[in-house]
Design a protein around this motif. Sequence first.
Motif, short mmCIF file in Angstrom:
data_model
loop_
_atom_site.label_atom_id
_atom_site.label_comp_id
_atom_site.label_asym_id
_atom_site.label_seq_id
_atom_site.Cartn_x
_atom_site.Cartn_y
_atom_site.Cartn_z
N UNK A 177 15.00 6.54 7.37
CA UNK A 177 15.71 5.92 6.25
C UNK A 177 15.79 6.78 5.00
N UNK A 178 14.95 7.81 4.90
CA UNK A 178 14.98 8.67 3.72
C UNK A 178 16.38 9.22 3.44
N UNK A 179 17.14 9.68 4.46
CA UNK A 179 18.48 10.19 4.17
C UNK A 179 19.45 9.13 3.67
N UNK A 180 19.07 7.87 3.80
CA UNK A 180 19.94 6.77 3.41
C UNK A 180 19.50 6.09 2.11
N UNK A 181 18.56 6.70 1.40
CA UNK A 181 18.15 6.19 0.11
C UNK A 181 17.16 5.04 0.13
N UNK A 182 16.55 4.79 1.29
CA UNK A 182 15.58 3.70 1.42
C UNK A 182 14.18 4.29 1.55
N UNK A 183 13.27 3.88 0.69
CA UNK A 183 11.90 4.40 0.69
C UNK A 183 10.98 3.49 1.49
N UNK A 184 10.06 4.10 2.22
CA UNK A 184 9.12 3.36 3.07
C UNK A 184 7.71 3.86 2.78
N UNK A 185 6.78 2.93 2.63
CA UNK A 185 5.40 3.31 2.36
C UNK A 185 4.44 2.47 3.18
N UNK A 186 3.59 3.14 3.96
CA UNK A 186 2.42 2.50 4.56
C UNK A 186 1.29 2.68 3.55
N UNK A 187 0.88 1.59 2.95
CA UNK A 187 -0.11 1.65 1.87
C UNK A 187 -1.47 1.30 2.44
N UNK A 188 -2.28 2.32 2.68
CA UNK A 188 -3.57 2.16 3.36
C UNK A 188 -4.65 1.93 2.29
N UNK A 189 -5.13 0.71 2.22
CA UNK A 189 -6.12 0.39 1.19
C UNK A 189 -7.49 0.20 1.82
N UNK A 190 -8.49 0.21 0.98
CA UNK A 190 -9.86 -0.04 1.42
C UNK A 190 -10.31 -1.42 1.00
N UNK A 191 -11.60 -1.60 0.85
CA UNK A 191 -12.12 -2.92 0.49
C UNK A 191 -11.76 -3.24 -0.95
N UNK A 192 -11.08 -4.37 -1.12
CA UNK A 192 -10.54 -4.76 -2.41
C UNK A 192 -11.11 -6.11 -2.81
#
Length: 276
Positions: A177-192
Amino acid sequence: MDQAQFAARYGPWALIAGASEGTGAEFARQLAGIGFHLILVARREAPLAALAGELRGKGATCITASIDLAGPDATQRLLDAAAGREVGLLILNAGADPNGAMFLDGAIDAWDRLAARNVLTTMRALHAFAAPMKARGRGGLIVVGSGACYGGLPGIGVYAASKAFDLVLCEALWAELEPHGVDVLSYVIGRTDTPAHRELLEARGMSVPEGLADAAQVARLGLARLPFGPVCNWGEADDEPGMSATSAAQRRERIRRIAAISAAYSAPAALGRTDR
């Protein structure tokens, strides 16, 4: 990117699944603060209604939908909640493991529900909401994951496996999707430090440890890193390996190389074929 640019790229509506408390609620508060309209989704109605009331009291436009994301109709219900609204930002924040059991000690129905929520609904929702973003040439997708994605762990095996699925899917979608202007994020978090985490600790007779991440800071970083996907590991610099043997920057470059190779092999000239 400043707030106006962020709103223009990812607005006007954001849908947040798992929005009733913790990190999801902080995503909602911060997006409301920069003018987003919000679709707030969670299974429990009472905390969802309380958050919506809080945000409306500050001038935000928001609607709510009580949806069980493990249900077979979950994605369709998300689409129904968003009907007629231009969702430019999808945040899938639900998916904690409430079981706390070894694989064979848990009922298979519980693992089915966990896999349905974290794998099937995530995949279906990304497919459904990314398509109009691609057509518009802008938008953003955030899937909140866990450091468990980087290795199988006894006691949370299905959860870890489901988060590994989400990570790999997000990396692939980022390249697509990057070439089409759409951003994607896998947001890997820890203990919150969230109510759900505190409830789990209490149920296990454990005290709240020091060093838990602050939910507001976690949400703030996730929004800031969305334009720089496909992975952000909470508490680590972009070029710093920690949770995984590879840093987010290294994973990004690996995906770029794989995408370039895939594009070369898919080109008709690369296949060595001629028209007959």
